[in-house]
Scaffold this motif. Structure first.
Motif, PDB file in Angstrom:
ATOM      1  N   GLY A  24       0.827  -1.213   0.000  1.00 25.49           N
ATOM      2  CA  GLY A  24       0.000   0.000   0.000  1.00 25.49           C
ATOM      3  C   GLY A  24       0.855   1.255   0.000  1.00 25.49           C
ATOM      4  O   GLY A  24       2.076   1.191   0.074  1.00 25.49           O
ATOM      5  N   SER A  25       0.189   2.407  -0.060  1.00 25.50           N
ATOM      6  CA  SER A  25       0.904   3.686  -0.156  1.00 25.50           C
ATOM      7  C   SER A  25       0.983   4.440   1.166  1.00 25.50           C
ATOM      8  O   SER A  25       1.438   5.581   1.195  1.00 25.50           O
ATOM      9  N   SER A  26       0.561   3.825   2.272  1.00 19.58           N
ATOM     10  CA  SER A  26       0.499   4.555   3.542  1.00 19.58           C
ATOM     11  C   SER A  26       1.867   4.928   4.106  1.00 19.58           C
ATOM     12  O   SER A  26       1.962   5.783   4.972  1.00 19.58           O
ATOM     13  N   SER A  32       7.749   2.604  -1.048  1.00 17.68           N
ATOM     14  CA  SER A  32       6.782   2.673  -2.139  1.00 17.68           C
ATOM     15  C   SER A  32       6.151   1.315  -2.408  1.00 17.68           C
ATOM     16  O   SER A  32       6.704   0.267  -2.044  1.00 17.68           O
ATOM     17  N   VAL A  33       5.007   1.337  -3.075  1.00 26.31           N
ATOM     18  CA  VAL A  33       4.309   0.108  -3.442  1.00 26.31           C
ATOM     19  C   VAL A  33       5.233  -0.778  -4.288  1.00 26.31           C
ATOM     20  O   VAL A  33       5.868  -0.305  -5.231  1.00 26.31           O
ATOM     21  N   ALA A  64      -4.318  -8.610   8.585  1.00 28.27           N
ATOM     22  CA  ALA A  64      -3.123  -8.528   7.732  1.00 28.27           C
ATOM     23  C   ALA A  64      -1.967  -7.885   8.493  1.00 28.27           C
ATOM     24  O   ALA A  64      -2.173  -7.135   9.449  1.00 28.27           O
ATOM     25  N   VAL A  65      -0.731  -8.179   8.063  1.00 21.26           N
ATOM     26  CA  VAL A  65       0.417  -7.511   8.660  1.00 21.26           C
ATOM     27  C   VAL A  65       0.485  -6.087   8.122  1.00 21.26           C
ATOM     28  O   VAL A  65       0.138  -5.827   6.967  1.00 21.26           O
ATOM     29  N   ARG A 126       0.500  10.715   5.734  1.00 22.45           N
ATOM     30  CA  ARG A 126      -0.584  11.010   6.675  1.00 22.45           C
ATOM     31  C   ARG A 126      -1.932  11.236   5.989  1.00 22.45           C
ATOM     32  O   ARG A 126      -2.979  10.998   6.583  1.00 22.45           O
ATOM     33  N   GLY A 127      -1.894  11.697   4.740  1.00 23.66           N
ATOM     34  CA  GLY A 127      -3.154  11.932   4.037  1.00 23.66           C
ATOM     35  C   GLY A 127      -3.798  10.659   3.528  1.00 23.66           C
ATOM     36  O   GLY A 127      -4.950  10.667   3.085  1.00 23.66           O
ATOM     37  N   ASN A 128      -3.068   9.520   3.607  1.00 20.58           N
ATOM     38  CA  ASN A 128      -3.604   8.261   3.077  1.00 20.58           C
ATOM     39  C   ASN A 128      -3.163   7.085   3.933  1.00 20.58           C
ATOM     40  O   ASN A 128      -2.686   6.072   3.426  1.00 20.58           O
ATOM     41  N   ALA A 129      -3.312   7.238   5.242  1.00 20.58           N
ATOM     42  CA  ALA A 129      -2.908   6.161   6.161  1.00 20.58           C
ATOM     43  C   ALA A 129      -4.011   5.937   7.185  1.00 20.58           C
ATOM     44  O   ALA A 129      -4.448   6.866   7.867  1.00 20.58           O
TER      45      ALA A 129
END
Length: 200
Positions: A24-26, A32-33, A64-65, A126-129
């Protein structure tokens, strides 16, 4: 000797280290992915503030981990408000790793005290976590330190040393085998098979 080194190093690599592929992108821009990340297995008491850890808890993220950064340890007070730097125990936390340099992106205002034996975890993006900020009603969003499985290796010196030891052990083992085969052949050539006398 070579076999001992080889087996010991391989055993330590298998039990002391692991690797994951970021899904993921968090944690961008730090990870990075699709990026392969190497980690060292650690116990709960070894976790430090600032570590990026791999953990799993059954009631979040479908078991999930997850890879997130440790912001607060047991006893720490973590606070944030939109447009401001996050603080830990009243002191602004320098976070050069945060996506776009904005530690408050997508974050509600909050102030929590981390319970003993638990961790407050955030993603670098932080905007996508989906991190501790969004579970504040569950023990202030924290995760038990015992849920941590491993920590990202920032310094790979120890890992490289183990790999080098394993390769050296493999080389010694192969050399010993080659020398043993050569010695056996030399003995066979030195003592030719005896000729048995035949009766007239």
């Amino acid at each position: 000797m070579g076999l001992v080194l080889l087996v010991g190093a391989v055993a330590l690599l298998g039990t002391g280290y692991t690797g994951v592929t970021v899904a993921g992108s968090s944690m961008e821009p730090t990870y990075s992915v699709g990026q392969q990340v190497f980690l060292e297995r650690i116990d709960a008491g070894e976790v430090r503030r600032g570590d990026v850890v791999l953990y799993r808890i059954p009631d979040r993220y479908q078991g999930a981990v997850v890879l997130q950064r440790v912001i607060g340890l047991g006893g720490d007070r973590v606070a944030a408000r939109p447009g401001a730097q996050l603080t830990v125990n009243g002191k602004p936390l320098a976070e050069p790793y945060v996506m776009d340099g904005d530690p408050s992106a997508g974050s509600p205002a909050y102030g929590v005290v981390v319970p003993k034996g638990r961790l407050f975890l955030l993603g670098d993006n932080r905007g996508n976590a989906n991190d501790s900020r969004f579970f504040l009603s569950e023990q202030s969003g924290t995760v038990a330190a015992t849920a941590v499985r491993a920590r990202v290796l920032e310094d790979r010196t120890a890992l490289l040393a183990q790999v080098s030891t394993a390769l050296f052990g493999l080389l010694l083992t192969l050399m010993a085998l080659a020398l043993g085969i050569a010695a056996r052949r030399a003995r066979q050539q030195r003592w030719p098979a005896p000729v048995l006398p035949t009766s007239a």
